[in-house]
Design a protein around this motif. Structure first.
Motif, PDB file in Angstrom:
ATOM      1  N   VAL A   3       0.834  -1.206   0.000  1.00 16.57           N
ATOM      2  CA  VAL A   3       0.000   0.000   0.000  1.00 16.57           C
ATOM      3  C   VAL A   3       0.874   1.263   0.000  1.00 16.57           C
ATOM      4  O   VAL A   3       0.604   2.216  -0.727  1.00 16.57           O
ATOM      5  CB  VAL A   3      -0.971  -0.014   1.204  1.00 16.57           C
ATOM      6  CG1 VAL A   3      -1.814   1.250   1.225  1.00 16.57           C
ATOM      7  CG2 VAL A   3      -1.890  -1.225   1.123  1.00 16.57           C
ATOM      8  N   GLN A   4       1.960   1.216   0.796  1.00 12.71           N
ATOM      9  CA  GLN A   4       2.852   2.376   0.839  1.00 12.71           C
ATOM     10  C   GLN A   4       3.555   2.585  -0.496  1.00 12.71           C
ATOM     11  O   GLN A   4       3.639   3.689  -1.008  1.00 12.71           O
ATOM     12  CB  GLN A   4       3.879   2.204   1.963  1.00 12.71           C
ATOM     13  CG  GLN A   4       3.326   2.618   3.311  1.00 12.71           C
ATOM     14  CD  GLN A   4       4.108   2.007   4.471  1.00 12.71           C
ATOM     15  OE1 GLN A   4       5.192   1.460   4.269  1.00 12.71           O
ATOM     16  NE2 GLN A   4       3.555   2.093   5.663  1.00 12.71           N
ATOM     17  N   LYS A   5       4.048   1.480  -1.061  1.00 17.69           N
ATOM     18  CA  LYS A   5       4.809   1.587  -2.307  1.00 17.69           C
ATOM     19  C   LYS A   5       3.969   2.103  -3.471  1.00 17.69           C
ATOM     20  O   LYS A   5       4.500   2.623  -4.443  1.00 17.69           O
ATOM     21  CB  LYS A   5       5.412   0.228  -2.673  1.00 17.69           C
ATOM     22  CG  LYS A   5       6.657  -0.081  -1.851  1.00 17.69           C
ATOM     23  CD  LYS A   5       7.383  -1.289  -2.370  1.00 17.69           C
ATOM     24  CE  LYS A   5       8.719  -1.421  -1.666  1.00 17.69           C
ATOM     25  NZ  LYS A   5       9.276  -2.759  -1.783  1.00 17.69           N
ATOM     26  N   THR A   6       2.658   1.883  -3.402  1.00 15.73           N
ATOM     27  CA  THR A   6       1.818   2.361  -4.497  1.00 15.73           C
ATOM     28  C   THR A   6       1.281   3.760  -4.214  1.00 15.73           C
ATOM     29  O   THR A   6       0.470   4.277  -4.975  1.00 15.73           O
ATOM     30  CB  THR A   6       0.627   1.406  -4.738  1.00 15.73           C
ATOM     31  OG1 THR A   6       0.091   1.040  -3.472  1.00 15.73           O
ATOM     32  CG2 THR A   6       1.059   0.171  -5.484  1.00 15.73           C
ATOM     33  N   GLY A   7       1.732   4.337  -3.065  1.00 18.01           N
ATOM     34  CA  GLY A   7       1.304   5.688  -2.736  1.00 18.01           C
ATOM     35  C   GLY A   7      -0.146   5.773  -2.278  1.00 18.01           C
ATOM     36  O   GLY A   7      -0.769   6.820  -2.334  1.00 18.01           O
ATOM     37  N   LEU A   8      -0.687   4.630  -1.857  1.00 18.26           N
ATOM     38  CA  LEU A   8      -2.079   4.632  -1.408  1.00 18.26           C
ATOM     39  C   LEU A   8      -2.180   4.802   0.106  1.00 18.26           C
ATOM     40  O   LEU A   8      -3.269   4.888   0.665  1.00 18.26           O
ATOM     41  CB  LEU A   8      -2.776   3.352  -1.856  1.00 18.26           C
ATOM     42  CG  LEU A   8      -2.920   3.188  -3.376  1.00 18.26           C
ATOM     43  CD1 LEU A   8      -3.373   1.790  -3.730  1.00 18.26           C
ATOM     44  CD2 LEU A   8      -3.899   4.222  -3.939  1.00 18.26           C
ATOM     45  N   TYR A   9      -0.990   4.829   0.753  1.00 23.38           N
ATOM     46  CA  TYR A   9      -0.970   5.079   2.184  1.00 23.38           C
ATOM     47  C   TYR A   9       0.218   5.948   2.515  1.00 23.38           C
ATOM     48  O   TYR A   9       1.335   5.646   2.075  1.00 23.38           O
ATOM     49  CB  TYR A   9      -0.904   3.777   2.978  1.00 23.38           C
ATOM     50  CG  TYR A   9      -1.061   4.012   4.457  1.00 23.38           C
ATOM     51  CD1 TYR A   9      -2.326   4.115   5.021  1.00 23.38           C
ATOM     52  CD2 TYR A   9       0.060   4.151   5.276  1.00 23.38           C
ATOM     53  CE1 TYR A   9      -2.471   4.351   6.381  1.00 23.38           C
ATOM     54  CE2 TYR A   9      -0.082   4.387   6.631  1.00 23.38           C
ATOM     55  CZ  TYR A   9      -1.358   4.489   7.194  1.00 23.38           C
ATOM     56  OH  TYR A   9      -1.502   4.730   8.529  1.00 23.38           O
ATOM     57  N   PRO A  10       0.123   7.000   3.229  1.00 24.03           N
ATOM     58  CA  PRO A  10      -1.153   7.507   3.769  1.00 24.03           C
ATOM     59  C   PRO A  10      -2.158   7.803   2.652  1.00 24.03           C
ATOM     60  O   PRO A  10      -1.773   8.078   1.520  1.00 24.03           O
ATOM     61  CB  PRO A  10      -0.749   8.793   4.490  1.00 24.03           C
ATOM     62  CG  PRO A  10       0.741   8.831   4.505  1.00 24.03           C
ATOM     63  CD  PRO A  10       1.254   7.864   3.519  1.00 24.03           C
ATOM     64  N   ARG A  11      -3.412   7.742   3.004  1.00 20.75           N
ATOM     65  CA  ARG A  11      -4.474   7.878   2.006  1.00 20.75           C
ATOM     66  C   ARG A  11      -4.331   9.161   1.192  1.00 20.75           C
ATOM     67  O   ARG A  11      -4.225  10.248   1.765  1.00 20.75           O
ATOM     68  CB  ARG A  11      -5.841   7.886   2.686  1.00 20.75           C
ATOM     69  CG  ARG A  11      -6.292   6.508   3.051  1.00 20.75           C
ATOM     70  CD  ARG A  11      -7.679   6.531   3.643  1.00 20.75           C
ATOM     71  NE  ARG A  11      -8.089   5.153   3.884  1.00 20.75           N
ATOM     72  CZ  ARG A  11      -9.217   4.653   3.410  1.00 20.75           C
ATOM     73  NH1 ARG A  11     -10.053   5.397   2.739  1.00 20.75           N
ATOM     74  NH2 ARG A  11      -9.520   3.392   3.634  1.00 20.75           N
ATOM     75  N   PRO A  12      -4.317   9.031  -0.117  1.00 18.55           N
ATOM     76  CA  PRO A  12      -4.213  10.253  -0.938  1.00 18.55           C
ATOM     77  C   PRO A  12      -5.546  11.014  -0.908  1.00 18.55           C
ATOM     78  O   PRO A  12      -6.594  10.410  -0.720  1.00 18.55           O
ATOM     79  CB  PRO A  12      -3.935   9.703  -2.336  1.00 18.55           C
ATOM     80  CG  PRO A  12      -4.434   8.293  -2.333  1.00 18.55           C
ATOM     81  CD  PRO A  12      -4.432   7.808  -0.927  1.00 18.55           C
ATOM     82  N   ASN A  13      -5.438  12.315  -1.070  1.00 24.58           N
ATOM     83  CA  ASN A  13      -6.682  13.095  -1.156  1.00 24.58           C
ATOM     84  C   ASN A  13      -7.186  13.098  -2.585  1.00 24.58           C
ATOM     85  O   ASN A  13      -6.465  13.430  -3.512  1.00 24.58           O
ATOM     86  CB  ASN A  13      -6.429  14.541  -0.704  1.00 24.58           C
ATOM     87  CG  ASN A  13      -6.176  14.610   0.797  1.00 24.58           C
ATOM     88  OD1 ASN A  13      -6.856  13.955   1.595  1.00 24.58           O
ATOM     89  ND2 ASN A  13      -5.166  15.385   1.177  1.00 24.58           N
ATOM     90  N   VAL A  14      -8.433  12.665  -2.762  1.00 22.86           N
ATOM     91  CA  VAL A  14      -8.998  12.666  -4.113  1.00 22.86           C
ATOM     92  C   VAL A  14     -10.242  13.527  -4.193  1.00 22.86           C
ATOM     93  O   VAL A  14     -10.884  13.800  -3.201  1.00 22.86           O
ATOM     94  CB  VAL A  14      -9.333  11.240  -4.613  1.00 22.86           C
ATOM     95  CG1 VAL A  14      -8.084  10.569  -5.176  1.00 22.86           C
ATOM     96  CG2 VAL A  14      -9.956  10.396  -3.528  1.00 22.86           C
TER      97      VAL A  14
END
Lengths: 247, 138, 234
Positions: free
Chosen positions: A236-247
């Motif tokens: 999750v970290q490596k894909t930049g999904l954590y910390p949660r991205p703001n969308v």
């Protein structure tokens, strides 16, 4: 452990679980009472599945239930939530406030019917869809373009399934023994060629997620780290999904 | 033992039976323990015939049909082979050695083949002993 | 028709172990066609039991009988005299036939020599396939003439599940996926619209979850007077 109990444990740990409810082991009466219980305890997401046949488990001699199938389960749960009635027609004092999901296997046959069946699931009440593990990205893209053509990506949130491969053995096992799983030979070859299978497995999984992110209509991924749950944070970290991205 | 030995051979009249006949004409000897039952085709043989032969005192039973591909009724010899396989399974369930029954394929001009088959079955009985039923059948 | 297969010989032998006079009773209907309990199989089973008895000093007296249909009282009455004096009757009709014999001859010990499996049909010589689930509420008009209750491992009404692969069922690669067959059948028939609609949860009341089912054809039921006359004949 039952999904109900593990969902509750997740909830107690501060995570938001997706409770899986299969038709294999419970009839419509048990499923409805479980749904009311789950909603009362704060479980918000429910995944409706027919369930893997008991022949694939360790208690092959068991009798299955299959009173209803996953689509009928969605239909029943949606009726409970939206019409505040149980399937028999009796009124509920309080509707179970749940988010309903279903699974779909873009790699199963008959291919031309899979998207039509996804449509049936959405009509029956599915609001999010968890797909079977995506290894064959081209086939998945073809399926997604059919999904977009029917406008289904706008009616439900599609979450693509990804599986980090832990070992060559696990990859081969999934390719040959797990129903509905399609793993291209090239994936197996790539795993075979490297020394450090685990880090390659993570790398491949991260790549897969990046590829999936660029496909129009996909709203997320679900990571199935089979017997390798501890790797999820890293992916999750490596894909930049954590910390949660703001969308 | 050999004077009490009984081997029943169901022989197709086209192949095996003629082979036995030819062996006689050519004076090739074979064990007198064999009792030949001539059948129009090996495919005529049913499991029941084989079982009954054992109950009537046979120590071994063989079915001899034509060479594969040469059956006068196209596939009678294949049917016979399946029946023999079935009989083997049944016999071992009953408690009789499956080796006591066998399927063979013989052409009518193979004079040496019939005595060879009889020899094979005799040596099987020599090894296994007389039928276990012999002890109990009066 | 009803599809059955013979129990292993050793199991049958164990069931009748302590009996002396044993009747093997066959049926010339379904079980004859599936090569489990017809006239021929009666002969083979009886002969096998005799051999087993000889070999193990059981001194069984084995006799044989076959009727047209063991599920109909009219035919079963024919075997009354054969049952007389027997310690056990090994019925190699289906489970229905064996029970009808038991009902007619409550003092006889009826045991089954077959395992009754399903309602199906011969597919090719020696191969028999299940076809009907006997659910009591037929859906063949919706499913292109293919029964999902019996032929889908999950009895799904809105299949196929995610395990359908190359037209085969995930549970057994020998088995065609019923929903793959249904899809192709409806496509051939130009009725794919049927598969687009969700089939709602099934009413299982007509199925077997409510105990033994009873079907009554009022016009064929005998009045008490008719019964009396009939009983006089019997």
């Amino acid at each position: 452990m039952s999904s109900f109990a593990s969902s509750l444990l997740c909830l107690q740990e501060g995570a938001e679980p997706v409770m899986q409810m299969t038709c294999r082991d419970r009839n419509r009466i048990a499923l409805q009472s479980d749904l009311l219980g789950a909603a009362a305890l704060g479980i918000k997401n429910v995944l409706c599945l027919s369930g893997d046949h008991q022949r694939f488990g360790n208690q092959k001699e068991a009798k299955n239930v299959y009173d209803i199938d996953s689509i009928q389960e969605l239909q029943i749960f949606r009726t409970m939530r939206d019409e505040k009635t149980v399937w028999g027609g009796d009124k509920l004092e309080q509707a179970p406030n749940v988010f309903l999901g279903a699974t779909e296997n873009p790699f199963a046959d008959p291919l031309e019917f899979r998207v039509m069946r996804l449509g049936k699931k959405i009509t029956a009440g599915a609001e999010f869809i968890q797909t079977q593990a995506v290894f064959d990205i081209e086939r998945f893209e073809r399926w997604m373009s059919d999904v977009r053509e029917r406008g289904l990506d706008r009616k439900a949130h599609i979450l693509a399934g990804v599986v980090p491969l832990k070992s060559l053995g696990a990859a081969k096992y999934m390719k040959t023994k797990v129903p509905g799983m399609v793993i291209p030979d090239s994936t197996i070859e790539r795993i075979r060629a490297v020394g450090d299978v685990k880090s390659e497995g993570v790398k491949m999984c991260v790549e897969k997620i990046e590829q999936i992110k660029s496909i129009k209509g996909v709203h997320g991924v679900h990571i199935m780290a089979i017997a390798w749950e501890e790797i999820v944070p890293e992916i999750v970290q490596k894909t930049g999904l954590y910390p949660r991205p703001n969308v | 033992m050999s004077d009490r030995m009984r081997i029943v051979g169901f022989c197709c009249s086209h192949g095996a039976y003629s082979s036995a006949d030819l062996a006689g004409v050519m004076r090739i000897s074979y064990s007198p323990s064999v009792m030949i039952i001539r059948v129009p085709c090996a495919g005529r043989i049913d499991v029941l015939h084989i079982l009954r032969a054992f109950r009537d005192g046979a120590d071994a039973v063989f079915v001899a049909g034509c060479l594969e591909g040469n059956c006068h009724f196209e596939y009678g010899n294949f049917e016979a082979r399946k029946m023999v396989e079935h009989a083997k399974r049944l016999l071992s369930d009953i408690g009789i050695e499956a080796e006591r029954v066998e399927m063979f394929n013989v052409a009518s001009n193979q004079a040496w083949r019939f005595p060879e088959i009889v020899g094979e079955m005799v040596s099987r009985v020599d090894k296994l002993g007389l039928s276990p039923l012999k002890k109990v059948i009066k | 028709m009803i599809i059955a297969e013979q129990k292993p010989l050793t199991e049958i032998c164990r069931i009748v172990e302590n009996d002396h006079k044993i009747l093997v009773a066959g049926c010339k209907s379904c079980v004859a066609i599936c090569l489990a309990g017809g006239e021929k199989e009666v002969g083979i089973l009886a002969e096998s039991l005799r051999l087993y008895s000889d070999l193990n000093n059981k001194e069984w007296e084995i006799s044989e009988v076959v009727v047209e249909r063991q599920c109909e009282k009219e035919w079963v009455r024919e075997i009354g005299p054969s049952i007389e004096g027997k310690d056990s009757v090994v019925s190699i009709a289906c489970g229905v036939g064996a029970q009808v014999v038991q009902e007619l001859y409550p003092d006889a010990r009826i045991v089954s020599g077959l395992n009754t499996s399903n309602m199906g049909a011969p597919d090719e010589p020696g191969i028999f396939l299940e076809k009907c689930g006997g659910c009591g509420d037929c859906v063949l008009h919706l499913t292109g003439g293919i029964c999902p209750i019996a032929r889908c491992a999950k009895s799904m009404l809105n299949g196929p599940c995610g395990g359908s692969q190359n037209g085969k069922c995930e549970v057994n690669p020998d088995t065609p996926c019923a929903w793959d067959q249904i899809y192709n059948s409806l496509k051939r028939l130009g009725r794919l619209n049927l598969i687009e609609k969700v089939i709602p949860p099934k009413n299982w009341i007509p199925s077997s979850s409510g105990g033994p089912r009873k079907i009554v054809r009022a016009e064929a039921v005998l009045t008490p007077e008719e019964k009396k006359t009939k009983e006089g004949v019997d």
